[in-house]
Design an enzyme around this catalytic site. Structure first.
Site, PDB file in Angstrom:
ATOM      1  N   ASP A  65       0.812  -1.213   0.000  1.00 16.79           N
ATOM      2  CA  ASP A  65       0.000   0.000   0.000  1.00 16.79           C
ATOM      3  C   ASP A  65       0.851   1.271   0.000  1.00 16.79           C
ATOM      4  OD1 ASP A  65       0.568  -0.980   2.650  1.00 16.79           O
ATOM      5  OD2 ASP A  65      -0.754   0.547   3.485  1.00 16.79           O
ATOM      6  N   HIS A 240      -3.286   7.479   7.679  1.00 17.93           N
ATOM      7  CA  HIS A 240      -3.355   6.012   7.472  1.00 17.93           C
ATOM      8  C   HIS A 240      -4.355   5.408   8.463  1.00 17.93           C
ATOM      9  CE1 HIS A 240      -1.988   1.787   7.458  1.00 17.93           C
ATOM     10  NE2 HIS A 240      -1.223   2.040   6.413  1.00 17.93           N
TER      11      HIS A 240
END
Length: 279
Positions: A65, A240
């Site tokens: 990611d 995040h």
């Protein structure tokens, strides 16, 4: 002054409202892209930054990611740079970065060949310089200094955090990590700490063990806040988010952080901007 823009505040889970993990840092006329999550170039375009305008790409670690759009950054920085003799794009990351960049360029090998065959002013593959570090100074140009230190994201290893300094201002970008002494030291006295966060109180209630496993190597909101407090930073910038913050929950996340940290707390959607001044 250092300007931080949260380009992507998402996670590995695709989210229609949040790009993958990526942060833009601007200091002294230089532009640094920290991690390359999905959608990063579109988010960067929204704040007037193109791939060809990057001073360097900084990678905290090599989880998918965080590097999903690295290949696009490498290629786009090449095809959109119209200088006669473009300087190589600088990529700085932990050991394994060079292998990853090489693999990305190999994956785009046919595309690179097509473009060289088509355009007379493209006569060589993308100029890239990769530098691998786990500790120490990695950048010192025109008043901007960057150093790195190890973080703890095991079994992902090695991983690093970055400290950017300019004109008395400083910002630390932690990447994925649990609390660790080396991050405390890197962040000591910084103007801002950008830290990935998860809600362990929510995640531990999921039935899937694979989901619960992420608690092993990420900091909770409270743990990130405690790191900020120990390090004596001025501002904690959370990003995040796992799970993604739902509109209206922002104060709840801030309250959790405030149980451990008495300073300024920032969070938000993609493109949230924070200014960091000299302390």
């Amino acid at each position: 002054m250092i300007e931080i823009t949260l380009l992507g505040t998402g996670s590995p889970i695709p989210d229609p409202d949040r790009a993958g993990p990526s942060t833009l840092v601007r200091a002294g006329g230089q532009v640094f892209l920290v991690d390359c999550g999905r959608g990063v170039l579109q988010r960067a375009a929204a704040v007037g930054v193109g791939a060809a305008g990057l001073s360097a790409v900084l990678l905290t670690h090599l989880h998918s990611d965080h590097i999903a759009e690295l290949g696009d950054v490498l290629i786009t920085s090449w095809v959109t740079n119209f200088a006669a003799d473009p300087a190589p794009l600088q990529v700085i990351g932990p050991p394994g970065t060079a292998e990853t960049v090489e693999a990305m360029l190999k994956a785009f090998g046919r595309d690179i060949g097509y473009r060289i065959a088509h355009h007379a002013d493209l006569n060589a593959p993308p100029p890239i310089e990769v530098h691998e570090y786990t500790d120490g100074t990695v950048w010192d140009r025109d008043g901007v200094a960057i150093r790195v230190a190890p973080t703890d994201h095991r079994p992902v290893a090695p991983t690093i955090g970055f400290r950017v300094e300019f004109d008395g201002a400083s910002a630390v970008l932690a990447g994925g990590t649990v609390p660790c002494p080396s991050l405390d030291e890197l962040a000591a006295g910084a103007g801002a700490l950008v830290h990935t966060v998860i809600r362990k109180d929510i995640i531990t209630n999921f039935p899937q063990q694979r989901v619960k496993d992420i608690c092993d190597y990420h900091s909770s909101v409270q743990e990130a806040a405690a790191t900020a407090a120990r390090a004596g930073v001025g501002t904690l910038v959370m990003t995040h988010y796992v799970p993604a913050i739902i509109a209206g929950q922002e104060d709840q996340w801030r309250a959790l952080a405030a149980t451990e940290f008495g300073g300024r707390i920032e969070l938000g959607n993609d493109l949230h901007r924070v200014e960091v001044h000299a302390r």
